[in-house]
Design a protein around this motif. Structure first.
Motif, PDB file in Angstrom:
ATOM      1  N   THR A 317     -15.050   4.272  -6.767  1.00  0.00           N
ATOM      2  CA  THR A 317     -14.638   3.530  -7.971  1.00  0.00           C
ATOM      3  C   THR A 317     -13.176   3.140  -7.908  1.00  0.00           C
ATOM      4  O   THR A 317     -12.751   2.230  -8.642  1.00  0.00           O
ATOM      5  CB  THR A 317     -14.885   4.381  -9.233  1.00  0.00           C
ATOM      6  OG1 THR A 317     -14.166   5.611  -9.109  1.00  0.00           O
ATOM      7  CG2 THR A 317     -16.373   4.669  -9.379  1.00  0.00           C
ATOM      8  N   SER A 318     -12.372   3.816  -7.086  1.00  0.00           N
ATOM      9  CA  SER A 318     -10.962   3.452  -6.989  1.00  0.00           C
ATOM     10  C   SER A 318     -10.461   3.696  -5.576  1.00  0.00           C
ATOM     11  O   SER A 318     -11.027   4.509  -4.838  1.00  0.00           O
ATOM     12  CB  SER A 318     -10.116   4.264  -7.980  1.00  0.00           C
ATOM     13  OG  SER A 318     -10.127   5.638  -7.630  1.00  0.00           O
ATOM     14  N   ILE A 319      -9.417   2.955  -5.230  1.00  0.00           N
ATOM     15  CA  ILE A 319      -8.766   3.136  -3.931  1.00  0.00           C
ATOM     16  C   ILE A 319      -7.275   3.308  -4.176  1.00  0.00           C
ATOM     17  O   ILE A 319      -6.790   3.127  -5.301  1.00  0.00           O
ATOM     18  CB  ILE A 319      -9.010   1.942  -2.994  1.00  0.00           C
ATOM     19  CG1 ILE A 319      -8.378   0.671  -3.589  1.00  0.00           C
ATOM     20  CG2 ILE A 319     -10.492   1.749  -2.726  1.00  0.00           C
ATOM     21  CD1 ILE A 319      -8.301  -0.467  -2.600  1.00  0.00           C
ATOM     22  N   GLN A 320      -6.542   3.631  -3.116  1.00  0.00           N
ATOM     23  CA  GLN A 320      -5.104   3.821  -3.230  1.00  0.00           C
ATOM     24  C   GLN A 320      -4.371   2.839  -2.329  1.00  0.00           C
ATOM     25  O   GLN A 320      -4.807   2.556  -1.201  1.00  0.00           O
ATOM     26  CB  GLN A 320      -4.720   5.248  -2.842  1.00  0.00           C
ATOM     27  CG  GLN A 320      -5.225   6.307  -3.807  1.00  0.00           C
ATOM     28  CD  GLN A 320      -4.764   7.687  -3.414  1.00  0.00           C
ATOM     29  OE1 GLN A 320      -4.461   7.954  -2.253  1.00  0.00           O
ATOM     30  NE2 GLN A 320      -4.682   8.586  -4.390  1.00  0.00           N
ATOM     31  N   LEU A 321      -3.269   2.331  -2.847  1.00  0.00           N
ATOM     32  CA  LEU A 321      -2.365   1.512  -2.048  1.00  0.00           C
ATOM     33  C   LEU A 321      -1.075   2.297  -1.910  1.00  0.00           C
ATOM     34  O   LEU A 321      -0.395   2.581  -2.912  1.00  0.00           O
ATOM     35  CB  LEU A 321      -2.110   0.152  -2.709  1.00  0.00           C
ATOM     36  CG  LEU A 321      -1.405  -0.895  -1.837  1.00  0.00           C
ATOM     37  CD1 LEU A 321      -1.758  -2.296  -2.297  1.00  0.00           C
ATOM     38  CD2 LEU A 321       0.110  -0.732  -1.839  1.00  0.00           C
ATOM     39  N   SER A 322      -0.738   2.688  -0.687  1.00  0.00           N
ATOM     40  CA  SER A 322       0.438   3.514  -0.453  1.00  0.00           C
ATOM     41  C   SER A 322       1.491   2.717   0.300  1.00  0.00           C
ATOM     42  O   SER A 322       1.183   1.741   1.000  1.00  0.00           O
ATOM     43  CB  SER A 322       0.070   4.773   0.333  1.00  0.00           C
ATOM     44  OG  SER A 322      -0.524   4.422   1.572  1.00  0.00           O
ATOM     45  N   GLY A 323       2.754   3.138   0.138  1.00  0.00           N
ATOM     46  CA  GLY A 323       3.854   2.460   0.804  1.00  0.00           C
ATOM     47  C   GLY A 323       4.789   3.446   1.458  1.00  0.00           C
ATOM     48  O   GLY A 323       4.991   4.564   0.967  1.00  0.00           O
ATOM     49  N   THR A 324       5.372   3.027   2.580  1.00  0.00           N
ATOM     50  CA  THR A 324       6.282   3.891   3.327  1.00  0.00           C
ATOM     51  C   THR A 324       7.475   3.080   3.809  1.00  0.00           C
ATOM     52  O   THR A 324       7.307   1.985   4.360  1.00  0.00           O
ATOM     53  CB  THR A 324       5.579   4.498   4.553  1.00  0.00           C
ATOM     54  OG1 THR A 324       4.423   5.224   4.128  1.00  0.00           O
ATOM     55  CG2 THR A 324       6.503   5.441   5.308  1.00  0.00           C
ATOM     56  N   ILE A 325       8.701   3.630   3.539  1.00  0.00           N
ATOM     57  CA  ILE A 325       9.883   3.102   4.197  1.00  0.00           C
ATOM     58  C   ILE A 325      10.592   4.275   4.859  1.00  0.00           C
ATOM     59  O   ILE A 325      10.454   5.429   4.435  1.00  0.00           O
ATOM     60  CB  ILE A 325      10.819   2.339   3.228  1.00  0.00           C
ATOM     61  CG1 ILE A 325      11.434   3.292   2.189  1.00  0.00           C
ATOM     62  CG2 ILE A 325      10.080   1.208   2.541  1.00  0.00           C
ATOM     63  CD1 ILE A 325      12.486   2.620   1.331  1.00  0.00           C
ATOM     64  N   THR A 326      11.326   3.989   5.914  1.00  0.00           N
ATOM     65  CA  THR A 326      11.989   5.045   6.682  1.00  0.00           C
ATOM     66  C   THR A 326      13.468   4.704   6.841  1.00  0.00           C
ATOM     67  O   THR A 326      13.897   3.559   6.641  1.00  0.00           O
ATOM     68  CB  THR A 326      11.359   5.187   8.071  1.00  0.00           C
ATOM     69  OG1 THR A 326      11.454   3.935   8.747  1.00  0.00           O
ATOM     70  CG2 THR A 326       9.904   5.594   7.977  1.00  0.00           C
ATOM     71  N   SER A 327      14.252   5.723   7.214  1.00  0.00           N
ATOM     72  CA  SER A 327      15.675   5.536   7.456  1.00  0.00           C
ATOM     73  C   SER A 327      16.015   6.044   8.836  1.00  0.00           C
ATOM     74  O   SER A 327      15.560   7.118   9.256  1.00  0.00           O
ATOM     75  CB  SER A 327      16.509   6.286   6.408  1.00  0.00           C
ATOM     76  OG  SER A 327      17.888   6.251   6.759  1.00  0.00           O
ATOM     77  N   GLY A 328      16.823   5.249   9.544  1.00  0.00           N
ATOM     78  CA  GLY A 328      17.293   5.695  10.841  1.00  0.00           C
ATOM     79  C   GLY A 328      18.627   6.406  10.762  1.00  0.00           C
ATOM     80  O   GLY A 328      19.165   6.825  11.789  1.00  0.00           O
ATOM     81  N   ASP A 329      19.169   6.576   9.537  1.00  0.00           N
ATOM     82  CA  ASP A 329      20.458   7.240   9.323  1.00  0.00           C
ATOM     83  C   ASP A 329      20.186   8.621   8.746  1.00  0.00           C
ATOM     84  O   ASP A 329      19.611   8.753   7.658  1.00  0.00           O
ATOM     85  CB  ASP A 329      21.310   6.405   8.363  1.00  0.00           C
ATOM     86  CG  ASP A 329      22.736   6.906   8.242  1.00  0.00           C
ATOM     87  OD1 ASP A 329      22.950   8.123   8.407  1.00  0.00           O
ATOM     88  OD2 ASP A 329      23.635   6.080   7.960  1.00  0.00           O
ATOM     89  N   THR A 330      20.618   9.664   9.437  1.00  0.00           N
ATOM     90  CA  THR A 330      20.316  11.023   8.988  1.00  0.00           C
ATOM     91  C   THR A 330      21.057  11.396   7.713  1.00  0.00           C
ATOM     92  O   THR A 330      20.707  12.392   7.064  1.00  0.00           O
ATOM     93  CB  THR A 330      20.668  12.033  10.098  1.00  0.00           C
ATOM     94  OG1 THR A 330      22.050  11.870  10.454  1.00  0.00           O
ATOM     95  CG2 THR A 330      19.792  11.804  11.332  1.00  0.00           C
TER      96      THR A 330
END
Length: 507
Positions: A317-330
């Protein structure tokens, strides 16, 4: 004197006598001897010759033939009362006889070098005879591979010893099996007889057969997408294996094959077999078992994939839309949001937003800001849409929302969804869109009480490069701008530690 006359592959050498006219011929030459000589390649025998007729001066019944080696001698006896006329007398003898072609003999040995074939390895003599300059077949032998074997290389026949101009060696009558493999062939030798006998010739026949590879006809594997939505769906089962392998399939819970039933059989073609399966619409969680039936399927002994193949179908009945961003700076950390919930199998536009928080490390000596305020666009992201679709309308660059230093809000619209989750990821690291500004302060390096030179170390405010400053004993450096991180330090000497100077502002 004598004359030579050529007749039918032999010659006749005659005699001449000088006899006075009126004298009895027999008084000078009671007989004449004619020499009959065969031509090369021919032979004559006295018994094959007879005198038929001659002049009256010849006693035909008394004339006779004798063998003299290869020649035949004709003794012509003259009538005792015959007289010599006053003119020359030419006596003609009519005889019957013929030369026969001389038979030439060839003898030698055939060496059979065979393996997994007949005839077996052996040395067999051969002999034959025939007229000179004639050609005759002296050898014709079928070479047959044993059952289950074939000739990968065509058998050969060649002359080891002998005059190659006398021989014509060749193969004929190739026999091929259903897979175009050579299983039999005939070797032949034609011989043109010279004018002399030959012996000691040697012929080689080479024929080595190898075992026909047995390719076992097995089903070796399959592939199919086992994710099946609740709606009616067709999936193709790809069966792999060896051409000719049998397969037998069954499936349960209402799914059917192309024949409209839940069972099907077939034989693998070259390549792979695609078997369509129709899954019916379901309104509750349903399991289908697709089974390779044994016996009925030639499954390889090495077959290791699941059998049966299980399809779990859920009414989503439902799905999920997920998002990811990353950083190369510690020194920057990113908090990705919880997925956005969307209605599954929905054909009307749905929209929503996901916010990604970017924060600075607590020990950082800098501030951050967006390099520009331009929103990110759909092409800046890598999307996984599966059986649905969505568009990123913007990636809004926001400042200081809540506890974060920066926020990226991703707004999406989805015109339709399926039953599988969707996702996106920012293609580049987020720090490529951010500018860092380092915090600097004025420092005093006080060596007024020192007895020796003191060396101070600090990070340059503009470049961050580690720099050293030497302050002589009794000296002071005031208002040196330096980054707060890493902290400035006294690395040698007995001066005071670096101290902040609040009266001076660094740019």
């Amino acid at each position: 004197m004598s004359n030579i006359v050529a007749i039918d592959n032999f010659t006749v050498t005659s005699e001449e006598f000088i006899i006075p006219g009126g004298d009895l011929i027999s008084s000078v030459a009671p007989q004449a001897v004619l020499t009959i000589t065969p031509n090369q390649g021919y032979e004559i025998e006295a018994s094959n010759f007879t005198v038929v007729s001659s002049n009256p001066e010849v006693d035909v019944p008394s004339s006779y033939f004798t063998q003299d080696g290869e020649n035949v001698m004709l003794t012509v006896v003259f009538v005792s009362t015959a007289t010599m006329p006053s003119n020359n007398l030419d006596i003609k003898v009519c005889m019957r006889g013929a030369a026969q072609e001389l038979g030439v003999t060839i003898a030698g040995t055939v060496f059979y070098d065979t393996a997994n074939a007949t005839p077996l390895p052996q040395n067999l003599p051969y002999t034959n005879s025939g007229p000179a300059e004639s050609t005759e077949e002296i050898l014709s032998q079928l070479i047959q591979a044993d059952t289950g074997y074939y000739f990968q290389s065509t058998p050969t026949i060649s002359l080891r010893t002998g005059d190659p101009t006398d021989y014509n060696l060749y193969t004929t009558g190739s026999v091929l099996d259903s897979d175009n493999r050579l299983t039999a062939i005939r070797v032949n030798a034609d011989y043109t007889y010279p004018f002399v006998n030959h012996s000691g010739d040697e012929i080689d026949v080479y024929a080595h057969a190898i075992e026909i590879p047995v390719i076992l006809e097995y089903v070796t594997g399959y592939s199919i997408n086992t994710t099946v939505p609740a709606a009616q769906t067709v999936r193709n089962l790809a069966i792999t294996g060896v051409q000719g392998a049998d397969y037998s399939l069954t499936i349960d819970n209402g799914a059917t094959f192309s024949n409209g039933t839940n069972a099907i059989t077939g034989v693998l073609p070259s390549g792979q077999e695609l078997v369509p399966i129709t899954f019916p619409t379901v309104t509750s969680t349903t399991t289908h078992n697709l089974t390779f039936v044994v016996p009925g399927t030639d499954l390889s002994p090495d077959f290791s994939q699941p059998n049966p193949i299980v399809f779990q179908r859920r009414v989503i009945t439902s799905i999920q839309l997920s998002g990811t961003i990353t950083s190369g700076d510690t020194d920057l950390s990113v908090t990705n949001p919880t997925p956005l919930a969307l209605d599954a199998s929905y054909s009307f536009t749905q929209s929503g937003s996901l916010t990604h928080d970017i924060t600075i490390s607590p020990l950082a000596d800098f501030t951050i800001a967006w390099t520009d305020t331009n929103s990110l666009v759909d092409s800046d992201f890598t999307k996984t849409e599966a059986d649905g679709n969505f568009t990123i309308t913007q990636g809004a660059k926001l400042l200081n929302l809540g506890s974060s230093d920066l926020t990226l809000r991703v707004d999406i619209t989805s015109p339709f969804t399926g039953v599988q989750n969707m996702s996106y990821a920012l293609t580049n690291d987020i720090d490529t869109y951010i500018t860092k500004t380092y915090v600097c302060a004025a420092l005093d390096f006080d060596n007024s009480q020192g007895t020796v030179d003191s060396v101070y170390e600090y990070a340059d405010c503009d470049t961050g490069a580690i720099t050293q400053e030497t302050v002589p004993a009794g000296g002071v450096v005031t208002g040196q701008c330096a980054r707060l991180m890493p902290p400035a330090s006294l690395i040698s000497g007995d001066g005071n530690p670096p101290a902040l100077n609040p009266t001076i502002t660094c740019p």
